[in-house]
Design an enzyme around this catalytic site. Sequence first.
Site, PDB file in Angstrom:
ATOM      1  NE  ARG A 107      -3.909   2.183   0.721  1.00 15.66           N
ATOM      2  CZ  ARG A 107      -4.586   2.942  -0.120  1.00 15.66           C
ATOM      3  NH1 ARG A 107      -4.291   2.913  -1.401  1.00 15.66           N
ATOM      4  NH2 ARG A 107      -5.558   3.713   0.312  1.00 15.66           N
ATOM      5  N   GLY A 139      -8.115   3.669  -7.160  1.00  7.83           N
ATOM      6  CA  GLY A 139      -9.319   2.888  -6.980  1.00  7.83           C
ATOM      7  C   GLY A 139      -9.809   2.183  -8.221  1.00  7.83           C
ATOM      8  CD  GLU A 173      -0.542  -4.990  -6.568  1.00 10.01           C
ATOM      9  OE1 GLU A 173      -0.196  -4.071  -7.310  1.00 10.01           O
ATOM     10  OE2 GLU A 173      -0.080  -5.143  -5.411  1.00 10.01           O
TER      11      GLU A 173
END
Length: 263
Positions: A107, A139, A173
């Site tokens: 992240r 997003g 992912e």
Amino acid sequence: MGINIYYLAIDFVNWLLHNDLPKVANMFIGIILFLLMAISLIAVVSLTFRKDTPNPQVEKKLDNSSYHKPCPKMASSSTTQKPSSSSSSSSSAPSPKLNFDVFLSFRGEDTRYGFTDHLFVSLEGRGIHTFRDDKLERGEEIGQELLGTIEGSRFSIIVFSERYADSKWCLEELTKIMECRKESGQTVLPVFYHVDPSDVRKQTGSFGKGFAKHEKTVDEEKLKRWRAAMTEATNLGGWHVVKDKGCTSQSLFRKLLTSSSKD
């Protein structure tokens, strides 16, 4: 058949010698019947030798007949046989081309300019070709090119951080990484960066809040896949990086190197 003719001949001679017919009649009858028996004997001998003598025309027909060809059913099965499933899996599909040694899943808002950056530099500095997505997530759906990059990596390092579950991109992912682990044997190395592994496994705490946000916009089946992938990844174990405990990216790299040497 020869034995029957022999006994018939004896009976016939006895009859000729003991009947009451004139001699001329007996001679005439005898000549005719002896000729018939001689013809029969010649026919028997001829048929016997013909059975033992090969017929070139017949042999030629047999050579060209379908009896000397492979069984159609067997020939068909050898060309249409399909491989079994775990295998699948494994044997007929070509292996993906490996373009990277390591794929980093993280992240960006949490670790891009700190832990993950140091880890990336350490790996590249030791000649380990590592992929890091430097684009800021907004997003949108994950691209096919990035999914292909995951497939083309030997290792995947998942850096679970506080807001990892907030990103649909990260969760996609993660799902792809676990899929590659199952289908192609990719090695997956989880890192729990300043988070409790139990929260990651059970999707509680900040991870629970992240999934709660997605419930409003994501279908239930996709949420189930994301949750299952996260639980499966956490169950692999990994490395817990705790705040203020002196666990640097360099020390983690040594652990990763040890793990990779075992594979």
